[in-house]
Design an enzyme around this catalytic site. Structure first.
Site, PDB file in Angstrom:
ATOM      1  N   HIS A 169      -6.388   6.550   4.195  1.00 24.86           N
ATOM      2  CA  HIS A 169      -6.547   5.581   3.102  1.00 24.86           C
ATOM      3  C   HIS A 169      -6.828   4.179   3.662  1.00 24.86           C
ATOM      4  O   HIS A 169      -6.408   3.867   4.777  1.00 24.86           O
ATOM      5  CB  HIS A 169      -5.258   5.489   2.277  1.00 24.86           C
ATOM      6  CG  HIS A 169      -5.003   6.648   1.380  1.00 24.86           C
ATOM      7  ND1 HIS A 169      -3.799   7.299   1.333  1.00 24.86           N
ATOM      8  CD2 HIS A 169      -5.789   7.260   0.459  1.00 24.86           C
ATOM      9  CE1 HIS A 169      -3.845   8.268   0.424  1.00 24.86           C
ATOM     10  NE2 HIS A 169      -5.045   8.275  -0.119  1.00 24.86           N
ATOM     11  N   CYS A 256       3.245   4.028   0.279  1.00 17.71           N
ATOM     12  CA  CYS A 256       2.972   5.273  -0.480  1.00 17.71           C
ATOM     13  C   CYS A 256       4.107   5.685  -1.406  1.00 17.71           C
ATOM     14  O   CYS A 256       3.886   6.383  -2.391  1.00 17.71           O
ATOM     15  CB  CYS A 256       2.736   6.434   0.482  1.00 17.71           C
ATOM     16  SG  CYS A 256       1.808   5.988   1.925  1.00 17.71           S
TER      17      CYS A 256
HETATM   18  C1  CIR Z   1      -1.572  12.990   1.432  1.00 16.35           C
HETATM   19  O1  CIR Z   1      -2.303  13.398   2.349  1.00 16.35           O
HETATM   20  O2  CIR Z   1      -1.996  12.800   0.280  1.00 16.35           O
HETATM   21  C2  CIR Z   1      -0.110  12.749   1.728  1.00 16.35           C
HETATM   22  N1  CIR Z   1       0.359  13.696   2.683  1.00 16.35           N
HETATM   23  C3  CIR Z   1       0.104  11.337   2.234  1.00 16.35           C
HETATM   24  C4  CIR Z   1      -0.204  10.310   1.191  1.00 16.35           C
HETATM   25  C5  CIR Z   1      -0.042   8.929   1.693  1.00 16.35           C
HETATM   26  N2  CIR Z   1      -0.233   7.998   0.634  1.00 16.35           N
HETATM   27  C6  CIR Z   1      -0.663   6.770   0.797  1.00 16.35           C
HETATM   28  O3  CIR Z   1      -1.065   6.378   1.894  1.00 16.35           O
HETATM   29  N3  CIR Z   1      -0.747   6.014  -0.278  1.00 16.35           N
END
Ligand code: CIR
Length: 268
Positions: A169, A256
């Site tokens: 991201h 997150c």
């Molecule tokens: C994913 O790959 O969607 C999750 N394992 C990690 C999400 C991380 N979210 C973020 O950076 N906002």
């Protein structure tokens, strides 16, 4: 329209309790699975730090069917002016939107829905002057442009930028330290996206520390990154180190785990 309040002032957040299935969370590279107990402990310390930073915390229940649902930042965006339900770019996460929607309808008068494309909240960096939307493997151009339309309805200026190749991201690689300063990895800073900001560059080898989180007076930073902590401390920031070792194994960091906003409502 510029926003008078600082972009890091929050009085409300939403979090979601981790499910036992979090050990199966998505990851780009296998560096071993997190343990449920480890993620739970990291989440609890995060919630505590948030309360100490002065925000009211709404805790949603765990969702076993959605291993990544602890990362509430991705299915929605929230602002003082309203919320936006997104369309996550990972197939296993799309239905997290339906799960969080009723809470957002309860808490916000205005709730918009992304009409096209895909966009994850992790690709969105809100600064005082504008909302930066990073194109990535999760956020496509159609989603980013549709999101710009939603943001305009909320009175927010926005811009579409690029996320470095291979980075999950946009915010995996950067965070806001104050209204004038961005903490960024070298690889993202090199692209020139932050030329209107003062930039602090993550020491080589500590790249995951870039997903720090400024909340009111404090900057939360992963405790596995001593050189970044020292750099921020020396620069005068009030650093709160938090363990992110387990969530880091499934590509997550501190931003997150919450949806954050400044509510002007009577419940604030
Ligand atoms: C994913 O790959 O969607 C999750 N394992 C990690 C999400 C991380 N979210 C973020 O950076 N906002």
């Amino acid at each position: 329209m510029s926003q008078p309040r600082s972009a890091f002032n929050f009085n409300q957040i939403i979090v979601r309790t981790p499910s036992r299935s979090v050990v199966n969370g998505l990851r780009a590279e296998d560096r071993g699975s997190p343990t449920y107990e480890g993620v739970k402990a990291e989440h609890e310390a995060y919630v505590q730090a948030m309360r100490e930073a002065g925000v009211k915390v709404t805790v949603l229940p765990a969702l076993e069917a959605f291993p990544d649902s602890i990362f509430v930042e991705d299915p929605a965006l929230v602002f003082t002016e309203g919320a936006i339900l997104l369309r996550p770019g990972a197939a296993t996460r799309v239905k997290e939107v339906e799960e969080i929607a009723p809470t957002l309808h309860d808490m916000f008068e205005t709730v918009l829905e992304l009409p096209a494309g895909y966009a994850d909240g992790g690709d969105v960096l809100t600064t005082r002057e504008s909302v930066m939307i990073g194109l990535s493997a999760r956020t496509d151009r159609a989603g980013a442009e549709a999101l710009q339309g939603c943001l305009a309805k909320l009175g927010r200026k926005s811009e579409i930028v690029a996320t470095p190749a291979g980075v999950l991201h946009f915010k995996t690689d950067c965070s806001l330290l104050d209204d004038e300063t961005i903490l960024s990895t070298n690889r993202l800073a090199r692209s020139g996206v932050f030329e209107n900001f003062r930039q602090m560059i993550i020491p080589e080898g500590e790249e995951p520390a870039a997903n720090a989180l400024r909340v009111n007076d404090v900057v939360m930073v992963g405790s596995d990154f001593p050189r970044t902590i020292e750099m921020l401390d020396k620069a005068g920031y009030k650093v709160v180190p938090l363990k992110t070792t387990d969530i880091g194994k499934i590509d997550a960091g501190l931003s997150c785990m919450s949806l954050r906003w400044f509510s002007c409502g009577k419940d604030a």
